[in-house]
Design a protein around this motif. Sequence first.
Motif, PDB file in Angstrom:
ATOM      1  N   PHE A 175       0.879  -0.993   0.291  1.00 17.33           N
ATOM      2  CA  PHE A 175      -0.172   0.256  -0.019  1.00 17.33           C
ATOM      3  C   PHE A 175       1.296   1.564   0.077  1.00 17.33           C
ATOM      4  N   PRO A 176       0.222   2.333  -0.786  1.00 19.56           N
ATOM      5  CA  PRO A 176       1.308   3.465  -0.897  1.00 19.56           C
ATOM      6  C   PRO A 176       1.246   4.212   0.686  1.00 19.56           C
ATOM      7  N   LEU A 177       2.518   4.802   1.136  1.00 16.71           N
ATOM      8  CA  LEU A 177       2.454   5.497   2.247  1.00 16.71           C
ATOM      9  C   LEU A 177       1.874   7.122   2.199  1.00 16.71           C
ATOM     10  N   SER A 178       1.334   7.575   1.086  1.00 12.86           N
ATOM     11  CA  SER A 178       0.630   8.870   0.697  1.00 12.86           C
ATOM     12  C   SER A 178      -0.104   8.823  -0.116  1.00 12.86           C
ATOM     13  N   GLU A 179      -0.631  10.046  -0.239  1.00  8.08           N
ATOM     14  CA  GLU A 179      -1.509  10.422  -1.939  1.00  8.08           C
ATOM     15  C   GLU A 179      -0.535  10.425  -2.766  1.00  8.08           C
ATOM     16  N   VAL A 180       0.844  11.107  -2.500  1.00  8.87           N
ATOM     17  CA  VAL A 180       1.871  11.597  -3.672  1.00  8.87           C
ATOM     18  C   VAL A 180       2.818  10.593  -4.164  1.00  8.87           C
ATOM     19  N   ASP A 181       2.778   9.171  -2.643  1.00 10.67           N
ATOM     20  CA  ASP A 181       3.278   7.848  -2.669  1.00 10.67           C
ATOM     21  C   ASP A 181       2.744   6.885  -4.342  1.00 10.67           C
ATOM     22  N   GLY A 182       1.027   6.921  -3.700  1.00  8.54           N
ATOM     23  CA  GLY A 182       0.326   6.182  -5.332  1.00  8.54           C
ATOM     24  C   GLY A 182       0.441   6.660  -5.863  1.00  8.54           C
ATOM     25  N   GLU A 183       0.476   8.524  -6.351  1.00 10.16           N
ATOM     26  CA  GLU A 183       0.865   8.464  -7.983  1.00 10.16           C
ATOM     27  C   GLU A 183       2.003   8.269  -7.932  1.00 10.16           C
ATOM     28  N   LEU A 184       2.870   8.702  -7.202  1.00  7.97           N
ATOM     29  CA  LEU A 184       4.301   8.569  -8.216  1.00  7.97           C
ATOM     30  C   LEU A 184       4.382   6.944  -8.568  1.00  7.97           C
ATOM     31  N   ARG A 185       4.727   6.374  -7.226  1.00  6.26           N
ATOM     32  CA  ARG A 185       4.158   4.677  -7.495  1.00  6.26           C
ATOM     33  C   ARG A 185       3.652   4.656  -8.638  1.00  6.26           C
ATOM     34  N   GLU A 186       2.171   4.904  -9.353  1.00  4.11           N
ATOM     35  CA  GLU A 186       1.262   4.271 -10.161  1.00  4.11           C
ATOM     36  C   GLU A 186       2.579   4.554 -11.565  1.00  4.11           C
ATOM     37  N   ALA A 187       2.639   5.891 -11.504  1.00  2.85           N
ATOM     38  CA  ALA A 187       3.605   6.700 -13.010  1.00  2.85           C
ATOM     39  C   ALA A 187       4.938   5.330 -13.143  1.00  2.85           C
ATOM     40  N   VAL A 188       5.692   5.657 -11.842  1.00  3.02           N
ATOM     41  CA  VAL A 188       7.067   4.374 -12.137  1.00  3.02           C
ATOM     42  C   VAL A 188       6.822   3.480 -12.959  1.00  3.02           C
ATOM     43  N   ARG A 189       6.386   2.950 -12.573  1.00  6.48           N
ATOM     44  CA  ARG A 189       5.387   1.419 -12.393  1.00  6.48           C
ATOM     45  C   ARG A 189       5.231   1.794 -14.100  1.00  6.48           C
ATOM     46  N   ARG A 190       4.128   2.480 -14.297  1.00  3.85           N
ATOM     47  CA  ARG A 190       3.655   3.120 -15.440  1.00  3.85           C
ATOM     48  C   ARG A 190       4.947   2.678 -16.774  1.00  3.85           C
ATOM     49  N   GLY A 191       6.140   3.911 -16.384  1.00  2.00           N
ATOM     50  CA  GLY A 191       6.867   3.959 -16.713  1.00  2.00           C
ATOM     51  C   GLY A 191       7.878   2.853 -17.218  1.00  2.00           C
ATOM     52  N   LEU A 192       8.239   2.119 -16.136  1.00  2.00           N
ATOM     53  CA  LEU A 192       8.972   0.766 -15.982  1.00  2.00           C
ATOM     54  C   LEU A 192       8.201   0.164 -17.530  1.00  2.00           C
ATOM     55  N   ALA A 193       6.845  -0.185 -16.932  1.00  2.00           N
ATOM     56  CA  ALA A 193       5.769  -0.809 -17.902  1.00  2.00           C
ATOM     57  C   ALA A 193       6.050  -0.300 -19.557  1.00  2.00           C
ATOM     58  N   GLU A 194       6.155   0.398 -19.532  1.00  2.00           N
ATOM     59  CA  GLU A 194       5.845   0.779 -21.053  1.00  2.00           C
ATOM     60  C   GLU A 194       7.276   1.301 -21.850  1.00  2.00           C
ATOM     61  N   GLN A 195       8.500   1.903 -21.132  1.00  2.00           N
ATOM     62  CA  GLN A 195       9.591   2.223 -21.367  1.00  2.00           C
ATOM     63  C   GLN A 195      10.923   1.176 -21.086  1.00  2.00           C
ATOM     64  N   PRO A 196      11.418   0.756 -22.385  1.00  2.00           N
ATOM     65  CA  PRO A 196      13.021  -0.050 -22.461  1.00  2.00           C
ATOM     66  C   PRO A 196      13.363  -0.193 -21.285  1.00  2.00           C
ATOM     67  N   TRP A 197      13.958  -0.760 -20.656  1.00  5.20           N
ATOM     68  CA  TRP A 197      14.809  -0.878 -19.599  1.00  5.20           C
ATOM     69  C   TRP A 197      15.720  -2.481 -19.336  1.00  5.20           C
ATOM     70  N   LEU A 198      15.096  -3.250 -19.756  1.00  4.77           N
ATOM     71  CA  LEU A 198      14.923  -5.097 -19.580  1.00  4.77           C
ATOM     72  C   LEU A 198      16.839  -5.290 -20.043  1.00  4.77           C
ATOM     73  N   PRO A 199      17.644  -5.646 -20.225  1.00  3.88           N
ATOM     74  CA  PRO A 199      18.323  -5.682 -20.994  1.00  3.88           C
ATOM     75  C   PRO A 199      17.841  -7.520 -21.571  1.00  3.88           C
ATOM     76  N   ALA A 200      17.988  -7.510 -22.520  1.00  4.25           N
ATOM     77  CA  ALA A 200      17.572  -8.672 -22.764  1.00  4.25           C
ATOM     78  C   ALA A 200      18.538  -9.535 -24.518  1.00  4.25           C
ATOM     79  N   VAL A 201      18.116 -10.146 -25.147  1.00  2.79           N
ATOM     80  CA  VAL A 201      19.692 -10.629 -26.215  1.00  2.79           C
ATOM     81  C   VAL A 201      19.710  -9.707 -26.843  1.00  2.79           C
ATOM     82  N   GLY A 202      19.023  -9.310 -27.488  1.00  2.00           N
ATOM     83  CA  GLY A 202      18.860  -7.907 -28.459  1.00  2.00           C
ATOM     84  C   GLY A 202      19.161  -6.649 -27.647  1.00  2.00           C
ATOM     85  N   ASP A 203      18.118  -4.986 -27.457  1.00  2.00           N
ATOM     86  CA  ASP A 203      17.750  -4.228 -27.414  1.00  2.00           C
ATOM     87  C   ASP A 203      17.529  -4.433 -25.944  1.00  2.00           C
TER      88      ASP A 203
END
Length: 904
Positions: free
Chosen positions: A322-350
Amino acid sequence: MSLPTPDPFGTGALRASVRRAWADSPTRFTEDTNAERDLRVGAYRDRLFVELAQNAADASAEAGVPGVVRVSVVDGELRFANTGAPLDARGVASLSSLRASAKEGLVGKFGVGFAAVLAVSSAPRVISRTGGVAFSEARTRDEIGQDGEVPVLRLPWPVDEQVPEGFDTEVRLPLRPEVDQDELLARLESEVEDLLLALPALTRVEVGGVWQRSEVDGYVEISAPDGAVRRWLTQEAPGGLWAVPMSDEGPEPLAEDVLRAPTPTDERLSLPARLIANIPLEPSRRRVLPGADVVAPARAYPDLVRRLAPEDRPSLVPSAGFPLSEVDGELREAVRRGLAEQPWLPAVGDDLPASGARVLGVESPELVELLGDLVPRLVKLSGYDVAQVLATVDADRLDIPELVELLTGVERPPSWWHSLYDALLPLLESHEIAKDELGALPVPLADGRTLPGPRGALLFGSGELLDLLAEADVLGLRLVHPEAAHPLLEQLGAKQADAVELLEAPGLREAVERSVEDAESGLDTRPLAEAVLRLVSETTVEGLGALALPCEDGWRRADELILPTSPLLEVLDPDVIGEELSLLDKDFAEQWSPGVLTAAGVLDGFRVTEDGIRDLDLVADDKWPEALRLLESERETWQALLHGPSGEWLSRNALLDGNTPDEWRLPDAESLAGLYDPIPDLGVRPEVLVAVGVRTELVVEDIEDAADLLNRLGDADRTVAPGAISRAYGALAAAELDLSELDAPERVRAVDGTVVAAEDAAVLDKPWLATLWPADRLVAAAEPERIAELLDIPLLSELISGRPGEGEFVPWRELTAIRLVAELLDLPLPEGGVLVHEELTVEVDGVKRATPWWVESGGFHGEHHAEDSSAGLARAFCWAADRWADRHLVTALLDDPDPLTPWS
């Protein structure tokens, strides 16, 4: 007369303006007082160092110089010196206004943070190279002529003091008496590292030593006075900065923090990295303004993650919870969305975005490398914990069962499969995966096929072995390709193709089991027999008894054949040869050693099975001594005799000199004399005789034993000693048997050894009745009721009763001899006493009979009678004291009260 203090900032006009405002509006004074109190005890109560450091950072940034701060305590004053833009008129105006802030002054960007000094001082001063101002609660109170609480920071006065060399401004705070200086400095020192990170304009802080800040390639290094260096990896973000502490081993994600804007707020965060953001705050500088954009920095969070080594990147994924504050909830959701949509996980190629990426659920870089071109979107990171973390940003875990399914039908050279097994084996041995998960793992076979699972596969290593198996033409032997052979396959059910493993292979076992049937149907089973015997010559395994081997009349199972030279032929009934058993073909037998043939199941002696020693029922009746000697000569059969069921079978079925073993006793078993006859010398060792049931002690194990013992007791031709009679009836009484299954005997054995008709006998149940019944018709034993039931004869108390004459009642304690004996033997004196008779007689059926003692109403507490004799008194006393077994010793002591009597 001293010169007036210069007033470069026009403090006189400021004071006059404030006083006019208070005079024009009396409520304004109260409002200012309350507002300052609220700031002192509320929003800024614990933000002294934070606010002063922020002011110092603003000043150094404005002046474009490195920010240096020095904190010290001099003569009871806390002094906070800094470099940067000096104090100016607008700054002084801001300092003396509770509702304004000079954007480029000393009090921060969004609040009146200077009020934090009031927590420790009521007379703060700000000294700068351009001049100085002072505030004072006491001077304000004198100025307005009013007692009670007054605002401190509304009326400034000029001061003419010098700034320390090397600094541009110094805040001087005379400390309140209740302030602990050491504690204050320690608290300020604990905040230095956070402030140096949050305020890039500051490069050096002197408090309790020197703290330094430096920045290289996105890393901020903060060195402490003790030489320790803390490194932070930072990443610029829209409207802020991300930072994560680093060690030599990698990142040290935060578990809990607060939003920095840039100094700490009360907005709690649960992100692994620290966020220092340019976000509008409420006037208290503790909460984000409602409606402020807090998620803009989240767009750069994947950039921060990408700067880490691939194996460290998952550590910056926000943990579930659970988020620790309302700001924490908004930031966590935005960070997770960014990690889900932007490339950052190492793979065989990019690099890949987390959404839809596949993560191997067990940790194995080697396995990931092998599977890279087989599994789309496979991440180079692996492991259960990593998969769990990445699942929060929409990555999919690839578990071993699914991987095995994906490998089904894949064509790769045997060496590739060997590498795959190399990667899987450590995971199996560390219990990260289970054998069941690999049950369908493909295995390349030598014939080019791929087996769907290792179970039943065989690992081999020699051409000679292959030739032998080919000649035997055994179907169902699945041999692994030698380049793919691997220990993992063994753990998953494959077997090494040495002699042992081949002999236990299901395909070979099936061929052995049906070999007799195949031989009878006309198939040539000789190659199979020779192949199996060849393997048996290299090892020993069990369960080959079904192997078809030639005999004098065709083919039979090996375990139904006897070696032509076997000693069994000397003890078995000749009639069974050719029926239950047959002789192995002599010519075939000469081709193999007896050890190989017997290992395959051919009989050379008695054979032990799970049920015991087999073929004992085939022994000739007159050959049992020889058969026993043969059994004792082999360790396996001898142990089976000692510990298995065969000994019991032999005790009732073998014939030794015409009788079964349990009808004999060993010659030295004298306690059984009369009941059982000693066994004659048959040339068999005593321990063997005991193992097959020859008796050494009196034991009643079942109904047959009980019936036999009753017959022996009732046999008038046997002479049985009284002790043996008592032990025999005791054994019968103690046996846990259902006596209703026994037929009552017609004749029983009396206490004097006489055999008497059961209908004329009685069982002694009360010892004082013994003198009133003939000994040759009396049965005496422990548990008389059970013996009476067993023999179907009455208890003696059911047949006779009597009444004694009058006696003199004497308490036990008044019988001196009894009391002395009781003391000598440490026996308690029973309650009550005994009726003593000079001559005790009991009238039975109108006839008076003499007896030494009597109990009138039964039990240990009945009416006791005794003749005035040692025997009578001893029996009455021992019965009353529940020490019946001591009666003879008590009698002796009454006759001879010498203390040595019990020991002589």
